[in-house]
Design an enzyme around this catalytic site. Structure first.
Site, mmCIF file in Angstrom:
data_model
loop_
_atom_site.group_PDB
_atom_site.id
_atom_site.type_symbol
_atom_site.label_atom_id
_atom_site.label_comp_id
_atom_site.label_asym_id
_atom_site.label_seq_id
_atom_site.Cartn_x
_atom_site.Cartn_y
_atom_site.Cartn_z
ATOM 1 N N CYS A 171 -36.823 -0.731 -0.803
ATOM 2 C CA CYS A 171 -36.259 0.382 -1.588
ATOM 3 C C CYS A 171 -36.967 0.483 -2.934
ATOM 4 O O CYS A 171 -37.279 1.585 -3.406
ATOM 5 C CB CYS A 171 -34.751 0.211 -1.766
ATOM 6 N N HIS A 183 -32.616 3.609 3.274
ATOM 7 C CA HIS A 183 -32.402 2.217 3.668
ATOM 8 C C HIS A 183 -31.598 2.127 4.961
ATOM 9 O O HIS A 183 -30.474 2.631 5.048
ATOM 10 C CB HIS A 183 -31.670 1.426 2.569
ATOM 11 N N HIS A 187 -38.541 -1.641 9.211
ATOM 12 C CA HIS A 187 -39.959 -1.284 9.026
ATOM 13 C C HIS A 187 -40.710 -1.614 10.300
ATOM 14 O O HIS A 187 -40.272 -2.451 11.102
ATOM 15 C CB HIS A 187 -40.548 -2.017 7.825
ATOM 16 N N HIS A 215 -34.942 -4.350 5.455
ATOM 17 C CA HIS A 215 -35.033 -2.879 5.393
ATOM 18 C C HIS A 215 -35.937 -2.532 6.561
ATOM 19 O O HIS A 215 -37.103 -2.977 6.592
ATOM 20 C CB HIS A 215 -35.627 -2.457 4.038
ATOM 21 N N ASP A 237 -49.736 -3.852 4.220
ATOM 22 C CA ASP A 237 -49.017 -5.127 4.120
ATOM 23 C C ASP A 237 -49.762 -6.029 3.142
ATOM 24 O O ASP A 237 -50.992 -6.107 3.148
ATOM 25 C CB ASP A 237 -48.914 -5.791 5.501
ATOM 26 N N CYS A 294 -33.138 -4.185 -2.717
ATOM 27 C CA CYS A 294 -33.995 -4.362 -1.549
ATOM 28 C C CYS A 294 -35.431 -4.089 -1.986
ATOM 29 O O CYS A 294 -35.709 -3.059 -2.612
ATOM 30 C CB CYS A 294 -33.556 -3.401 -0.445
ATOM 31 N N GLY A 352 -37.675 -12.787 13.543
ATOM 32 C CA GLY A 352 -38.658 -13.019 12.494
ATOM 33 C C GLY A 352 -38.621 -12.002 11.368
ATOM 34 O O GLY A 352 -39.546 -11.946 10.557
#
Ligand code: AMP
Ligand code: ZN
Length: 113
Positions: free
Chosen positions: A5, A44, A99, A97, A28, A2, A92
């Site tokens: 991760c 996770h 967030h 994971h 981001d 991931c 979307g």
């Protein structure tokens, strides 16, 4: 495997905004606003529903809320901001994971709700 991760483990670099032992917050890579920080639980979970399905996940939701407040202080978002969680394919979500997007630094005018 991931990507978030890997970021949490430092295998992939990120621009850290805030970190504690439970949560990592970083910019981001494709910002949607002047401030666009991802708040990521270090453990996770696939998505927010996965977090809601265990006592530990619910604890992490509290840690996420605290981290959002820290990001708001660090990024001087006292006049307001938005928190977005995309959940599942139709929501979307592209990184599976859990967030939370913290978006601000500008007056957010485009509202769908
Ligand atoms: P979502 O579409 O809600 O799953 O959000 C995933 C977000 O992760 C997107 O806004 C991407 O720009 C962001 N993203 C993907 N890879 C990275 C990365 N390596 N570093 C920072 N942000 C990333
Ligand atoms: Zn993960």
């Amino acid at each position: 495997m991931c990507i978030f991760c890997d970021i949490v483990e430092g295998k992939i670099p990120s621009t850290k905004v805030y970190e504690n032992d439970k949560v990592l917050c970083f910019n981001d890579i494709n910002p949607a606003a002047p401030v666009h920080v991802l708040v990521v639980p270090k453990k996770h979970f696939d998505d927010i529903r996965d977090m809601a399905s265990s006592a530990e996940g619910k604890e992490y939701l509290g840690y996420v809320a605290e981290a959002i407040d820290e990001v708001a202080k660090i990024k001087d978002l006292g006049t307001g901001f938005r928190v977005i969680n995309n959940c599942g394919a139709d929501g979307g979500q592209t990184v599976m994971h859990a967030h939370f997007h913290v978006i601000g630094g500008v007056k957010l005018s485009e509202k769908i709700l």
